[in-house]
Motif scaffolding. Structure first.
Motif, PDB file in Angstrom:
ATOM      1  N   UNK A  56       0.811  -1.215   0.000  1.00  0.00           N
ATOM      2  CA  UNK A  56       0.000   0.000   0.000  1.00  0.00           C
ATOM      3  C   UNK A  56       0.845   1.267   0.000  1.00  0.00           C
ATOM      4  N   UNK A  57       1.972   1.238   0.684  1.00  0.00           N
ATOM      5  CA  UNK A  57       2.838   2.427   0.739  1.00  0.00           C
ATOM      6  C   UNK A  57       3.395   2.764  -0.638  1.00  0.00           C
ATOM      7  N   UNK A  61       2.094   1.963  -3.554  1.00  0.00           N
ATOM      8  CA  UNK A  61       0.997   2.427  -4.393  1.00  0.00           C
ATOM      9  C   UNK A  61       0.597   3.854  -4.036  1.00  0.00           C
ATOM     10  N   UNK A  62       0.593   4.158  -2.751  1.00  0.00           N
ATOM     11  CA  UNK A  62       0.223   5.507  -2.310  1.00  0.00           C
ATOM     12  C   UNK A  62       1.186   6.559  -2.848  1.00  0.00           C
ATOM     13  N   UNK A  63       2.446   6.211  -2.965  1.00  0.00           N
ATOM     14  CA  UNK A  63       3.426   7.160  -3.512  1.00  0.00           C
ATOM     15  C   UNK A  63       3.161   7.437  -4.993  1.00  0.00           C
ATOM     16  N   UNK A  64       2.711   6.428  -5.706  1.00  0.00           N
ATOM     17  CA  UNK A  64       2.489   6.590  -7.140  1.00  0.00           C
ATOM     18  C   UNK A  64       1.117   7.156  -7.480  1.00  0.00           C
ATOM     19  N   UNK A  65       0.159   6.995  -6.565  1.00  0.00           N
ATOM     20  CA  UNK A  65      -1.210   7.466  -6.812  1.00  0.00           C
ATOM     21  C   UNK A  65      -1.656   8.344  -5.644  1.00  0.00           C
ATOM     22  N   UNK A  66      -0.984   9.482  -5.424  1.00  0.00           N
ATOM     23  CA  UNK A  66      -1.255  10.297  -4.229  1.00  0.00           C
ATOM     24  C   UNK A  66      -2.648  10.922  -4.213  1.00  0.00           C
ATOM     25  N   UNK A  67      -3.319  10.951  -5.347  1.00  0.00           N
ATOM     26  CA  UNK A  67      -4.651  11.550  -5.408  1.00  0.00           C
ATOM     27  C   UNK A  67      -5.736  10.645  -4.849  1.00  0.00           C
ATOM     28  N   UNK A  68      -5.406   9.392  -4.551  1.00  0.00           N
ATOM     29  CA  UNK A  68      -6.402   8.438  -4.057  1.00  0.00           C
ATOM     30  C   UNK A  68      -6.279   8.248  -2.555  1.00  0.00           C
ATOM     31  N   UNK A 128      -6.194   6.238   1.017  1.00  0.00           N
ATOM     32  CA  UNK A 128      -5.432   5.044   1.392  1.00  0.00           C
ATOM     33  C   UNK A 128      -6.233   3.755   1.345  1.00  0.00           C
ATOM     34  N   UNK A 129      -7.523   3.816   1.641  1.00  0.00           N
ATOM     35  CA  UNK A 129      -8.322   2.597   1.700  1.00  0.00           C
ATOM     36  C   UNK A 129      -8.283   1.827   0.394  1.00  0.00           C
ATOM     37  N   UNK A 130      -8.163   2.532  -0.712  1.00  0.00           N
ATOM     38  CA  UNK A 130      -8.148   1.867  -2.016  1.00  0.00           C
ATOM     39  C   UNK A 130      -6.951   0.935  -2.159  1.00  0.00           C
ATOM     40  N   UNK A 131      -5.867   1.241  -1.472  1.00  0.00           N
ATOM     41  CA  UNK A 131      -4.668   0.397  -1.568  1.00  0.00           C
ATOM     42  C   UNK A 131      -4.728  -0.791  -0.615  1.00  0.00           C
TER      43      UNK A 131
END
Length: 317
Positions: free
Chosen positions: A38-39, A41-48, A50-53
């Motif tokens: 999740x971390x 993914x969060x770096x690459x998709x900061x507009x989303x 956290x729950x989505x990851x």
């Protein structure tokens, strides 16, 4: 892990009676799924958020899959023109027409936030079907608003008519063909912003029609607010176009969240039964995060939607 993949040029295609081109996908093996944290993914998709990851358990565990036989896969998604020729030749009536409920469609006057369903699109409504998703299409665009059952009917008719077996790809075949020897998120790497070069997904062109989702849109533009004519972007290493974006593609498998934990190595077919079927690849309205090679989505067999189309497999003799 795919023999000879790096040296492949665009493979020759075989064409069927509806004008569908198919390219040979060689047998081979690959690692299916994703183990990204999740971390990361969060770096690459900061507009989303956290729950989505955290909701990606069905992409794990990463597991080895062996496709033991070569097969032919549609070079492109099935087009509006090809689907129309199928209906004219077969007499088949698509579900959106046959059951009288129609499909879903884009209506600029419709507000999903104030509707009872909260859906991004208006429907079901008789006005919408494979012929009218609410936006203009030509015969060269991917057919949408088609159900899993419609896809099965097309494959069955082609099989009877031509004496060769057509079908939807398995989920494993689909991901193997999409990856084409890669382990990255997309056919051209991990960077979501680079996706505009190879795919029609949700970018600033599409976001004009959905201003509340502006921040989820890619910063670049692929030039298409809705579907694009098939083959408008670069193919992957197997010579397949639009494996990311344009239209979600039905596959044959039933869906089970935990299937990867006990999937066989050789030619997995999915669970024996369930309530929904898998679809893959994302669409013109899909955020880049959900167009990754490993992402899994699902719908009932009767679902028809302006984002969902199909791509067929022709079995090797």
């Amino acid at each position: 892990m795919v023999a000879g993949c790096a040296s492949l040029g665009p493979p020759p295609a075989v064409e069927n009676s509806l004008g569908m081109a198919f390219v040979r996908v060689p047998a081979g093996e690959f690692l299916m799924g994703s183990d990204e944290t999740p971390a990361a993914l969060a770096r690459s998709y900061p507009q989303l958020e956290n729950q989505r990851f955290l909701d990606l358990a069905d992409e794990a565990p990463v597991h080895r899959v062996r496709i033991t036989r070569a097969f032919y896969m549609g070079r492109f998604e099935v087009t509006v023109g090809q689907f129309r020729r199928f209906l004219q030749a077969s007499g088949y009536v698509p579900e959106s027409v046959a059951d009288g409920t129609g499909g879903y469609g884009y209506n600029p006057a419709y507000d999903g936030e104030t509707s009872a369903s909260g859906d991004a699109f208006e429907g079901r409504d008789k006005r919408y079907s494979w012929q009218n998703p609410g936006f203009a299409q030509t015969d060269a665009h991917p057919v949408v608003n088609v159900s899993w059952n419609d896809a099965q009917a097309l494959a069955a008719w082609l099989s009877r008519t031509e004496g060769r077996r057509y079908r939807l790809p398995t989920e494993a075949e689909w991901e193997y063909a999409c990856r084409a020897g890669t382990r990255t998120r997309y056919q051209n790497g991990d960077d979501p912003e680079a996706l505009v070069a190879v795919a029609n997904t949700f970018d600033r062109t599409s976001a004009v029609n959905w201003p509340r989702w502006q921040k989820q849109a890619l910063a670049g533009s692929d030039g298409f607010a809705f579907t694009a004519p098939v083959g408008s972007f670069a193919p992957n290493a197997f010579g397949l176009y639009d494996m990311h974006g344009n239209a979600w593609e039905w596959v044959s498998d039933w869906y089970a969240e935990d299937y990867y934990a006990h999937s066989p190595v050789d030619d997995p077919q999915g669970p024996p039964d369930a309530n929904v079927h898998v679809r893959r690849g994302g669409s013109w309205h899909t955020w880049a995060f959900y167009a990754r090679s490993s992402y899994r989505n699902w719908n009932t067999a009767q679902t028809r939607y302006p984002l969902v189309g199909m791509r067929l497999v022709l079995e090797s003799p």
